[in-house]
Design a protein around this motif. Structure first.
Motif, PDB file in Angstrom:
ATOM      1  N   TRP A 152     -31.132  72.398  92.894  1.00 29.11           N
ATOM      2  CA  TRP A 152     -31.968  71.928  93.804  1.00 29.11           C
ATOM      3  C   TRP A 152     -33.010  72.631  94.214  1.00 29.11           C
ATOM      4  O   TRP A 152     -34.177  72.221  94.408  1.00 29.11           O
ATOM      5  CB  TRP A 152     -31.052  71.307  95.049  1.00 29.11           C
ATOM      6  CG  TRP A 152     -31.826  70.422  95.746  1.00 29.11           C
ATOM      7  CD1 TRP A 152     -32.378  70.719  96.899  1.00 29.11           C
ATOM      8  CD2 TRP A 152     -32.183  69.166  95.703  1.00 29.11           C
ATOM      9  NE1 TRP A 152     -32.866  69.628  97.586  1.00 29.11           N
ATOM     10  CE2 TRP A 152     -32.943  68.672  96.654  1.00 29.11           C
ATOM     11  CE3 TRP A 152     -32.017  68.131  94.546  1.00 29.11           C
ATOM     12  CZ2 TRP A 152     -33.674  67.314  96.844  1.00 29.11           C
ATOM     13  CZ3 TRP A 152     -32.742  66.934  94.672  1.00 29.11           C
ATOM     14  CH2 TRP A 152     -33.231  66.595  95.737  1.00 29.11           C
ATOM     15  N   ARG A 156     -37.062  71.851  93.375  1.00 33.25           N
ATOM     16  CA  ARG A 156     -37.862  71.699  94.745  1.00 33.25           C
ATOM     17  C   ARG A 156     -39.255  72.528  94.479  1.00 33.25           C
ATOM     18  O   ARG A 156     -40.489  72.545  94.908  1.00 33.25           O
ATOM     19  CB  ARG A 156     -37.461  71.828  95.952  1.00 33.25           C
ATOM     20  CG  ARG A 156     -36.550  70.682  96.471  1.00 33.25           C
ATOM     21  CD  ARG A 156     -36.028  70.813  97.847  1.00 33.25           C
ATOM     22  NE  ARG A 156     -36.228  72.179  98.602  1.00 33.25           N
ATOM     23  CZ  ARG A 156     -35.373  72.715  99.218  1.00 33.25           C
ATOM     24  NH1 ARG A 156     -34.256  72.481  99.203  1.00 33.25           N
ATOM     25  NH2 ARG A 156     -35.782  73.919  99.614  1.00 33.25           N
ATOM     26  N   ARG A 159     -41.606  71.547  92.017  1.00 35.53           N
ATOM     27  CA  ARG A 159     -42.568  70.520  92.536  1.00 35.53           C
ATOM     28  C   ARG A 159     -43.551  70.615  93.580  1.00 35.53           C
ATOM     29  O   ARG A 159     -44.682  70.244  93.565  1.00 35.53           O
ATOM     30  CB  ARG A 159     -41.595  69.200  93.261  1.00 35.53           C
ATOM     31  CG  ARG A 159     -40.859  68.562  92.260  1.00 35.53           C
ATOM     32  CD  ARG A 159     -39.978  67.362  93.053  1.00 35.53           C
ATOM     33  NE  ARG A 159     -41.165  66.833  93.706  1.00 35.53           N
ATOM     34  CZ  ARG A 159     -40.842  65.742  94.677  1.00 35.53           C
ATOM     35  NH1 ARG A 159     -39.666  65.574  95.135  1.00 35.53           N
ATOM     36  NH2 ARG A 159     -41.778  64.923  95.367  1.00 35.53           N
ATOM     37  N   ARG A 160     -43.317  71.953  94.250  1.00 35.75           N
ATOM     38  CA  ARG A 160     -44.442  72.551  95.366  1.00 35.75           C
ATOM     39  C   ARG A 160     -45.566  73.265  94.551  1.00 35.75           C
ATOM     40  O   ARG A 160     -46.654  73.205  94.935  1.00 35.75           O
ATOM     41  CB  ARG A 160     -43.635  73.160  96.144  1.00 35.75           C
ATOM     42  CG  ARG A 160     -42.497  72.559  97.208  1.00 35.75           C
ATOM     43  CD  ARG A 160     -42.041  73.607  98.104  1.00 35.75           C
ATOM     44  NE  ARG A 160     -41.060  72.912  98.980  1.00 35.75           N
ATOM     45  CZ  ARG A 160     -40.333  73.339  99.351  1.00 35.75           C
ATOM     46  NH1 ARG A 160     -40.210  74.771  99.547  1.00 35.75           N
ATOM     47  NH2 ARG A 160     -39.228  72.825 100.330  1.00 35.75           N
TER      48      ARG A 160
END
Length: 161
Positions: A152, A156, A159-160
């Motif tokens: 996870w 994340r 994505r950032r």
């Protein structure tokens, strides 16, 4: 090293290699969670092959067009392999293993739903209320797999950045 110590803690040399960061309490919890999940999967897989084989056979949905016993044996072997991978995979492979674990828990959900719909007693789940209460547990297992392996966090991070 003595010279680095004299300059203060911000300049101290660390025994860790370059680019390695200090482990946090979250890292320790994540490692404990990963080892616990891996161990639970290895135990469950072993039980598929041995003492709980009959109960697992009762859980195979009728919609699966294969003989029940080979399905139970194959899922047991898969759980042992997955549990081992979750527990011991090198850090760079853990996110991928975490996603595989999550996919596995989603894949076995139909068996749990079937157990509820067909009112099949197994593993102490001898009432509709108990069988229904078990279903959200699959979501917990999905989240546990993604969290404990860092899958996870890695998703994340991509994505950032």
């Amino acid at each position: 090293m003595a010279r680095a110590a004299a300059r203060g803690p911000q300049h101290q040399e660390h025994p860790r290699g370059r680019g390695e960061r200090r482990r946090t309490a979250g890292d320790v919890l994540r490692t404990a969670g990963r080892l616990a999940l891996g161990g639970a999967l290895v135990f469950a897989g072993t039980s598929h092959l041995t003492f709980a084989r009959e109960e697992f056979t009762a859980q195979v949905p009728e919609s699966i067009p294969l003989p029940e016993d080979p399905v139970v044996l194959a899922s047991g072997v898969a759980e042992i392999a997955l549990g081992t991978a979750i527990a011991v995979a090198p850090r760079r492979f853990r996110p991928a293993v975490g996603w595989l674990g999550a996919a596995f828990f989603v894949a076995v959900l139909p068996g749990n739903i079937s157990q509820y719909l067909t009112r099949t007693d197994a593993f102490g789940l001898d009432s509709d209320a108990k069988r229904l209460a078990r279903l959200p547990g699959q979501g917990v297992l999905v989240a546990w797999s993604l969290w404990s392996t860092g899958a996870w966090r890695a998703w994340r991070g991509r994505r950032r950045g």
